[in-house]
Design a protein around this motif. Structure first.
Motif, PDB file in Angstrom:
ATOM      1  N   THR A 155       0.843  -1.195   0.000  1.00 19.25           N
ATOM      2  CA  THR A 155       0.000   0.000   0.000  1.00 19.25           C
ATOM      3  C   THR A 155       0.880   1.248   0.000  1.00 19.25           C
ATOM      4  OG1 THR A 155      -0.119   0.094   2.419  1.00 19.25           O
ATOM      5  CG2 THR A 155      -1.806  -1.209   1.280  1.00 19.25           C
ATOM      6  N   PRO A 156       0.355   2.393  -0.416  1.00 25.02           N
ATOM      7  CA  PRO A 156       1.143   3.628  -0.345  1.00 25.02           C
ATOM      8  C   PRO A 156       1.618   3.891   1.079  1.00 25.02           C
ATOM      9  CG  PRO A 156      -0.805   3.954  -1.680  1.00 25.02           C
ATOM     10  CD  PRO A 156      -0.963   2.617  -1.035  1.00 25.02           C
ATOM     11  N   GLY A 157       2.857   4.337   1.232  1.00 24.05           N
ATOM     12  CA  GLY A 157       3.425   4.549   2.560  1.00 24.05           C
ATOM     13  C   GLY A 157       2.612   5.464   3.444  1.00 24.05           C
ATOM     14  N   GLU A 158       1.950   6.469   2.836  1.00 17.67           N
ATOM     15  CA  GLU A 158       1.194   7.424   3.648  1.00 17.67           C
ATOM     16  C   GLU A 158       0.001   6.775   4.355  1.00 17.67           C
ATOM     17  OE1 GLU A 158       0.018   8.341  -0.733  1.00 17.67           O
ATOM     18  OE2 GLU A 158       1.803   7.742   0.406  1.00 17.67           O
ATOM     19  N   GLU A 159      -0.528   5.688   3.795  1.00 16.22           N
ATOM     20  CA  GLU A 159      -1.655   5.021   4.440  1.00 16.22           C
ATOM     21  C   GLU A 159      -1.261   4.448   5.795  1.00 16.22           C
ATOM     22  OE1 GLU A 159      -3.687   2.178   2.044  1.00 16.22           O
ATOM     23  OE2 GLU A 159      -4.027   3.562   0.382  1.00 16.22           O
ATOM     24  N   SER A 160      -0.082   3.875   5.871  1.00 15.75           N
ATOM     25  CA  SER A 160       0.401   3.328   7.134  1.00 15.75           C
ATOM     26  C   SER A 160       0.585   4.431   8.167  1.00 15.75           C
ATOM     27  CB  SER A 160       1.736   2.605   6.917  1.00 15.75           C
ATOM     28  OG  SER A 160       1.628   1.624   5.923  1.00 15.75           O
ATOM     29  N   ILE A 161       1.213   5.523   7.755  1.00 16.22           N
ATOM     30  CA  ILE A 161       1.470   6.629   8.672  1.00 16.22           C
ATOM     31  C   ILE A 161       0.173   7.238   9.173  1.00 16.22           C
ATOM     32  CG2 ILE A 161       2.551   8.896   8.909  1.00 16.22           C
ATOM     33  CD1 ILE A 161       4.483   6.526   8.658  1.00 16.22           C
ATOM     34  N   GLU A 162      -0.763   7.430   8.277  1.00 15.94           N
ATOM     35  CA  GLU A 162      -2.036   8.035   8.662  1.00 15.94           C
ATOM     36  C   GLU A 162      -2.816   7.142   9.624  1.00 15.94           C
ATOM     37  OE1 GLU A 162      -3.771   8.780   4.896  1.00 15.94           O
ATOM     38  OE2 GLU A 162      -2.535  10.559   4.487  1.00 15.94           O
ATOM     39  N   ALA A 163      -2.727   5.828   9.428  1.00 18.20           N
ATOM     40  CA  ALA A 163      -3.428   4.898  10.317  1.00 18.20           C
ATOM     41  C   ALA A 163      -2.842   4.945  11.724  1.00 18.20           C
ATOM     42  CB  ALA A 163      -3.348   3.488   9.759  1.00 18.20           C
ATOM     43  N   ILE A 164      -1.509   4.992  11.810  1.00 20.51           N
ATOM     44  CA  ILE A 164      -0.853   5.062  13.113  1.00 20.51           C
ATOM     45  C   ILE A 164      -1.173   6.391  13.794  1.00 20.51           C
ATOM     46  CG2 ILE A 164       1.360   5.111  14.308  1.00 20.51           C
ATOM     47  CD1 ILE A 164       2.487   3.391  12.033  1.00 20.51           C
ATOM     48  N   ALA A 165      -1.047   7.488  13.051  1.00 21.95           N
ATOM     49  CA  ALA A 165      -1.276   8.820  13.614  1.00 21.95           C
ATOM     50  C   ALA A 165      -2.700   8.965  14.150  1.00 21.95           C
ATOM     51  CB  ALA A 165      -0.991   9.885  12.560  1.00 21.95           C
ATOM     52  N   LYS A 166      -3.658   8.439  13.401  1.00 23.98           N
ATOM     53  CA  LYS A 166      -5.059   8.520  13.826  1.00 23.98           C
ATOM     54  C   LYS A 166      -5.260   7.820  15.156  1.00 23.98           C
ATOM     55  CE  LYS A 166      -9.776   7.518  12.293  1.00 23.98           C
ATOM     56  NZ  LYS A 166     -10.612   6.941  11.205  1.00 23.98           N
ATOM     57  N   ARG A 167      -4.629   6.655  15.343  1.00 19.63           N
ATOM     58  CA  ARG A 167      -4.744   5.908  16.590  1.00 19.63           C
ATOM     59  C   ARG A 167      -4.194   6.712  17.765  1.00 19.63           C
ATOM     60  NH1 ARG A 167      -4.806   0.502  18.271  1.00 19.63           N
ATOM     61  NH2 ARG A 167      -6.130   0.211  16.440  1.00 19.63           N
ATOM     62  N   LYS A 168      -3.195   7.528  17.530  1.00 15.86           N
ATOM     63  CA  LYS A 168      -2.541   8.295  18.585  1.00 15.86           C
ATOM     64  C   LYS A 168      -3.075   9.725  18.687  1.00 15.86           C
ATOM     65  CE  LYS A 168       1.745   5.666  18.406  1.00 15.86           C
ATOM     66  NZ  LYS A 168       1.808   5.325  19.838  1.00 15.86           N
ATOM     67  N   ASN A 169      -4.161   9.999  17.948  1.00 19.09           N
ATOM     68  CA  ASN A 169      -4.755  11.335  17.954  1.00 19.09           C
ATOM     69  C   ASN A 169      -3.742  12.419  17.560  1.00 19.09           C
ATOM     70  OD1 ASN A 169      -7.392  10.506  18.848  1.00 19.09           O
ATOM     71  ND2 ASN A 169      -6.536  10.277  20.914  1.00 19.09           N
ATOM     72  N   LEU A 170      -2.939  12.093  16.557  1.00 18.86           N
ATOM     73  CA  LEU A 170      -1.954  13.026  16.037  1.00 18.86           C
ATOM     74  C   LEU A 170      -2.172  13.199  14.544  1.00 18.86           C
ATOM     75  CD1 LEU A 170       1.283  11.536  17.686  1.00 18.86           C
ATOM     76  CD2 LEU A 170       0.075  13.601  18.423  1.00 18.86           C
ATOM     77  N   SER A 171      -1.674  14.300  14.021  1.00 23.32           N
ATOM     78  CA  SER A 171      -1.660  14.439  12.567  1.00 23.32           C
ATOM     79  C   SER A 171      -0.493  13.599  12.044  1.00 23.32           C
ATOM     80  CB  SER A 171      -1.451  15.902  12.170  1.00 23.32           C
ATOM     81  OG  SER A 171      -0.140  16.331  12.507  1.00 23.32           O
ATOM     82  N   ALA A 172      -0.508  13.314  10.740  1.00 20.05           N
ATOM     83  CA  ALA A 172       0.583  12.548  10.157  1.00 20.05           C
ATOM     84  C   ALA A 172       1.917  13.265  10.346  1.00 20.05           C
ATOM     85  CB  ALA A 172       0.322  12.308   8.665  1.00 20.05           C
ATOM     86  N   ASP A 173       1.915  14.602  10.201  1.00 16.93           N
ATOM     87  CA  ASP A 173       3.147  15.365  10.387  1.00 16.93           C
ATOM     88  C   ASP A 173       3.638  15.287  11.826  1.00 16.93           C
ATOM     89  OD1 ASP A 173       3.344  16.103   7.770  1.00 16.93           O
ATOM     90  OD2 ASP A 173       2.466  18.100   8.046  1.00 16.93           O
ATOM     91  N   GLU A 174       2.720  15.378  12.774  1.00 19.60           N
ATOM     92  CA  GLU A 174       3.100  15.314  14.183  1.00 19.60           C
ATOM     93  C   GLU A 174       3.709  13.957  14.527  1.00 19.60           C
ATOM     94  OE1 GLU A 174      -0.186  18.330  16.240  1.00 19.60           O
ATOM     95  OE2 GLU A 174      -0.683  16.212  15.892  1.00 19.60           O
ATOM     96  N   TYR A 175       3.092  12.898  13.996  1.00 21.29           N
ATOM     97  CA  TYR A 175       3.619  11.567  14.297  1.00 21.29           C
ATOM     98  C   TYR A 175       4.998  11.351  13.671  1.00 21.29           C
ATOM     99  CZ  TYR A 175       4.428   6.628  14.589  1.00 21.29           C
ATOM    100  OH  TYR A 175       5.019   5.417  14.856  1.00 21.29           O
ATOM    101  N   THR A 176       5.168  11.759  12.419  1.00 20.27           N
ATOM    102  CA  THR A 176       6.451  11.538  11.760  1.00 20.27           C
ATOM    103  C   THR A 176       7.576  12.295  12.454  1.00 20.27           C
ATOM    104  OG1 THR A 176       5.924  13.264  10.137  1.00 20.27           O
ATOM    105  CG2 THR A 176       5.483  10.992   9.506  1.00 20.27           C
ATOM    106  N   LYS A 177       7.296  13.496  12.942  1.00 21.54           N
ATOM    107  CA  LYS A 177       8.309  14.249  13.689  1.00 21.54           C
ATOM    108  C   LYS A 177       8.671  13.527  14.981  1.00 21.54           C
ATOM    109  CE  LYS A 177       7.156  18.857  11.958  1.00 21.54           C
ATOM    110  NZ  LYS A 177       6.601  20.207  12.311  1.00 21.54           N
ATOM    111  N   LYS A 178       7.663  12.989  15.641  1.00 21.58           N
ATOM    112  CA  LYS A 178       7.898  12.263  16.893  1.00 21.58           C
ATOM    113  C   LYS A 178       8.723  11.010  16.636  1.00 21.58           C
ATOM    114  CE  LYS A 178       5.368   9.940  20.649  1.00 21.58           C
ATOM    115  NZ  LYS A 178       5.890   8.582  20.382  1.00 21.58           N
TER     116      LYS A 178
END
Length: 280
Positions: free
Chosen positions: A133-156
């Motif tokens: 799957t496109p890489g952004e789908e994985s990031i967005e799924a993780i970020a949503k679980r943590k109540n973060l935006s994709a940008d916030e999660y990737t920085k963390k």
């Protein structure tokens, strides 16, 4: 696109989460393998060449894709650069096509005829339901679980402490959320960091034991970017700080020596063999 987000998507596309056979005992007319004595075992860990999924930004773990023309070229360069300067006694590869293809090309261009032993424990991390799957789908799924935006999660994740801290957080998070997606008998669940550490280290231990038994002192291992980073970090925890946040380069070589029961990682992400071969 945010710089950290670009890095994470790139890592996913090279395989962030993304049957063993061994060679027989070598003998000759004057000396059996058990009589041969070696001082140390040198292992050349090599990442496969770039693939079609790498270039399209898709998650590539247990899913597979052939090498691109550029991926073939850099593997050829490595083989030409190695030549006869290193005589491989044994060669091991994950059972993924891209790793096997890379090993075949390196050996062919180096002019060496050595059996390639395939070991599924050297595979890349498994992405589970996020495979291909496109890489952004994985990031967005993780970020949503943590109540973060994709940008916030990737920085963390990028500040998690070195390259291996980065991939550990991402792979562990993805494995956790994939538990809800996996369906029995339909697909394998995404793997966490410790799972890959355990299986890849077991494979390496068997490789070294076989080398010592047979008197083989030069081993080529072709595997995957995230798995190799995980394995090298297991040998030396300081390795993580030597790997760029974008990961190991395609067809890079990392050299480690096993002696007196201890490992020493001598080089990381070395592209000098490819550079040397490209000049020929």
């Amino acid at each position: 696109m945010n710089r950290f987000k670009k890095v994470v998507f790139g890592i996913l596309s090279v395989g962030l989460l993304a049957g063993c056979s061994t060679g027989g005992v070598a003998t000759d007319s004057t000396e059996t393998a058990v009589d041969k004595k070696i001082d140390a075992v040198t292992v050349y860990f090599t990442r496969h060449g770039k693939t079609m999924l790498n270039t399209t930004g898709k998650s590539q773990g247990w899913s597979d894709a052939p090498l691109t023309p550029a991926g073939i070229e850099v593997a050829e360069d490595v083989g030409a650069g190695v030549g006869n300067s290193i005589k491989f006694d044994k060669v091991y590869s994950s059972d993924s096509g891209r790793a096997i293809e890379t090993a075949e090309i390196i050996l062919d261009k180096a002019g060496q005829k050595v059996k390639i032993n395939k070991d599924k424990r050297l595979r890349e991390f498994n992405f589970g339901t996020f495979e291909s799957t496109p890489g952004e789908e994985s990031i967005e799924a993780i970020a949503k679980r943590k109540n973060l935006s994709a940008d916030e999660y990737t920085k963390k994740a990028a500040s998690a402490g070195g390259y291996n801290g980065f991939i550990k957080e991402l792979s562990d998070d993805l494995a956790e959320i994939d538990k809800e997606n996996v369906k029995e008998n339909e697909n394998w669940p995404a793997e966490n960091y410790d799972t890959v550490t355990k299986r890849s280290k077991e494979a390496l231990d068997d490789i070294v034991d076989e080398a010592i038994k047979n008197g083989d002192d030069s081993i080529l291992v072709v595997s995957h970017g995230m798995t190799l980073a995980t394995l090298l970090n297991e040998l030396d925890s300081k390795v993580s700080n030597q790997i760029p946040i974008s990961g190991l380069e395609n067809a890079s070589i990392s050299k480690a020596i096993y002696k007196n029961g201890k490992w020493k990682v001598e080089t990381i992400n070395d592209m000098s063999y490819a550079e040397k071969g490209a000049e020929k």
